[in-house]
Design a protein around this motif. Structure first.
Motif, PDB file in Angstrom:
ATOM      1  N   CYS A 102       0.816  -1.211   0.000  1.00  0.00           N
ATOM      2  CA  CYS A 102       0.000   0.000   0.000  1.00  0.00           C
ATOM      3  C   CYS A 102       0.852   1.264   0.000  1.00  0.00           C
ATOM      4  O   CYS A 102       0.329   2.365   0.058  1.00  0.00           O
ATOM      5  N   GLY A 103       2.169   1.106  -0.022  1.00  0.00           N
ATOM      6  CA  GLY A 103       3.044   2.264  -0.120  1.00  0.00           C
ATOM      7  C   GLY A 103       3.359   2.962   1.180  1.00  0.00           C
ATOM      8  O   GLY A 103       3.877   4.082   1.172  1.00  0.00           O
ATOM      9  N   HIS A 104       3.104   2.310   2.307  1.00  0.00           N
ATOM     10  CA  HIS A 104       3.420   2.961   3.573  1.00  0.00           C
ATOM     11  C   HIS A 104       4.934   3.116   3.747  1.00  0.00           C
ATOM     12  O   HIS A 104       5.372   4.015   4.477  1.00  0.00           O
ATOM     13  N   GLU A 137      -3.820  -0.292   8.476  1.00  0.00           N
ATOM     14  CA  GLU A 137      -4.561  -1.284   7.695  1.00  0.00           C
ATOM     15  C   GLU A 137      -5.599  -2.019   8.535  1.00  0.00           C
ATOM     16  O   GLU A 137      -6.665  -2.383   8.050  1.00  0.00           O
ATOM     17  N   HIS A 163      -1.465  10.204   0.795  1.00  0.00           N
ATOM     18  CA  HIS A 163      -1.413   8.799   0.395  1.00  0.00           C
ATOM     19  C   HIS A 163      -1.136   8.734  -1.096  1.00  0.00           C
ATOM     20  O   HIS A 163      -1.685   9.511  -1.882  1.00  0.00           O
ATOM     21  N   ASN A 164      -0.267   7.818  -1.476  1.00  0.00           N
ATOM     22  CA  ASN A 164       0.018   7.645  -2.898  1.00  0.00           C
ATOM     23  C   ASN A 164      -1.215   7.105  -3.623  1.00  0.00           C
ATOM     24  O   ASN A 164      -2.065   6.438  -3.028  1.00  0.00           O
ATOM     25  N   LEU A 357      -3.224  -0.581  -5.334  1.00  0.00           N
ATOM     26  CA  LEU A 357      -2.980  -0.775  -3.912  1.00  0.00           C
ATOM     27  C   LEU A 357      -3.494  -2.140  -3.463  1.00  0.00           C
ATOM     28  O   LEU A 357      -4.512  -2.623  -3.943  1.00  0.00           O
ATOM     29  N   HIS A 358      -2.761  -2.770  -2.574  1.00  0.00           N
ATOM     30  CA  HIS A 358      -3.088  -4.080  -2.002  1.00  0.00           C
ATOM     31  C   HIS A 358      -2.935  -5.208  -3.034  1.00  0.00           C
ATOM     32  O   HIS A 358      -3.475  -6.299  -2.840  1.00  0.00           O
ATOM     33  N   TYR A 362       2.293  -4.549  -6.524  1.00  0.00           N
ATOM     34  CA  TYR A 362       2.415  -3.101  -6.287  1.00  0.00           C
ATOM     35  C   TYR A 362       3.809  -2.767  -5.770  1.00  0.00           C
ATOM     36  O   TYR A 362       4.397  -3.515  -4.977  1.00  0.00           O
ATOM     37  N   PHE A 364       5.908   1.071  -4.597  1.00  0.00           N
ATOM     38  CA  PHE A 364       5.899   2.527  -4.512  1.00  0.00           C
ATOM     39  C   PHE A 364       6.866   3.125  -5.530  1.00  0.00           C
ATOM     40  O   PHE A 364       7.969   2.609  -5.755  1.00  0.00           O
TER      41      PHE A 364
END
Length: 387
Positions: A102-104, A137, A163-164, A357-358, A362, A364
């Protein structure tokens, strides 16, 4: 004004940090390696205070500006997802069944980049509170941090997050005044019937047929019980029952999600769902129990703060690359708890074409990290400008 030159100077460092974080994904509140790495970087940057152990592995770092002034909060989420990675990159997850899907990892690095710049320059008054949050999440880490008192403890007056966004052009910003993301609830329905031989259904009280009836009837809440121009999603996502072809089982289980923006719509869904479950259970001669669980509230931007953030985003990416009144979406975000506690805004930052996302593929986009860091830095310098 484009990406801050000083931040561009250490863009490669940011990429290195991000890819290291990508290799060590952790879940929920249990983020010992992730939080240790973030804390190490913050200490190296020379933050004035570092408060760890908030919401277990979350932290707040304080950077003092020049002179007296308010405190602005900037937030990044830290947790990953229980998804086996499928990217094939050389910095892929080293933890089986976990990945930053999710890019965190990128969100942390954008805030770290801003922290490094702000600690060096201190071209603002007051303070900035850098909020690194676990369990976005699942678990509502933002709500836990708020409940543990971070807003009052650090005198945070306003708060921002980004958020991306896969599919949005890289470097573009999108937000809206008012509701941006939906409230998310979940429901669980347990059905108790009477099983028996598949050839003798008259001797049973079939929970399978009851489950089918309930699942179909629930959909009429959207189509017949609410105004069509009010956003509402109800999705049945699981039905579990039975073991083989010639046995009618005793039980069935239904699970799903509800997405709303309006509390009155949410309350209507809860009432109608209970009525439907009770009525369908009676019609099929079974017992059915509904457990409706409230989740994250809607993410609602404060109009003046959203307008301010849009102005900063335009400085960084240009007028044509910022959408100020974009379409709201039915996804959810626990930053909503912080926006309930303090005025602020949440924005999406485009990362270009990529897996969604997810998704196990994926990854970033490192090219947007300096843009996000510049946005955070300029937020502070514009909100708390030296006089």
């Amino acid at each position: 004004m484009p990406v801050v030159n000083r931040i561009a100077d250490f863009a490669e460092d940011m990429k290195t940090w991000r890819r290291h974080l990508h290799t060590i994904p952790e879940l929920g509140f249990d983020l010992p390696e992730t939080s240790a790495f973030v804390a190490e970087r913050l200490r190296a940057f020379g933050v004035d205070e570092l408060h760890e152990g908030i919401a277990q592995t979350g932290m707040v770092a304080i950077i003092n500006g020049q002179g007296i002034g308010p405190t602005i909060g900037l937030r990044a989420d830290m947790d990953a997802l229980p998804i086996p990675e499928g990217t094939g990159v050389d910095y892929a997850s080293t933890k089986v069944g976990k990945m930053h899907a999710c890019g965190h990892d990128g969100h942390m690095v954008m805030l770290l980049g801003a922290a490094k710049y702000l600690a060096e320059t201190r071209n603002f008054c007051g303070r900035v509170a850098l909020i690194f949050q676990p369990a976005e999440e699942a678990g509502g880490g933002a709500g836990v941090m708020v409940d543990e008192g971070i807003m009052d403890r650090f005198d945070i007056g306003e708060v921002y997050g980004i958020h991306n966004a896969p599919g949005l052009p890289a470097g573009d910003f999108l937000t809206t005044s008012g509701a941006l993301m939906a409230a998310v609830d979940e429901f669980h329905i347990n059905i108790q019937g009477l099983g028996g031989h598949g050839a003798m259904p008259h001797e049973t009280r079939d929970p399978v047929m009851a489950a089918c009836g309930i699942a179909q009837a629930i959909q009429t809440i959207v189509s017949r019980n609410h105004y069509a121009l009010q956003d509402l999603v109800i999705s049945v996502t699981q039905i579990h029952t039975g073991t083989t072809d010639n046995v009618i089982p005793d039980t069935a289980y239904i699970n799903g999600t509800v997405r709303t923006f309006d509390p009155e719509v949410q309350a209507m869904v809860m009432t109608r769902m209970q009525e439907i479950v009770d009525g369908q259970a009676a019609s099929y001669g079974v017992e059915a129990k509904l457990a409706y669980e409230l989740g994250y509230p809607a993410t609602i931007n404060h109009a003046d703060k959203a307008a301010f953030a849009v102005g900063v985003a335009r400085e960084v990416s240009g007028d044509s690359h910022v959408e100020a009144e974009g379409r709201r979406e039915m996804g959810a975000e626990d930053f909503s708890y912080m926006l309930q506690a303090r005025p602020g805004a949440y924005l999406f930052l485009g990362q270009g074409e990529s897996a969604g996302l997810h998704h196990p593929k994926y990854d970033f986009n490192d090219e947007i990290a300096p843009i996000g860091a510049s946005f955070f830095a300029r937020l502070v310098e514009r909100s708390q400008a030296l006089r």
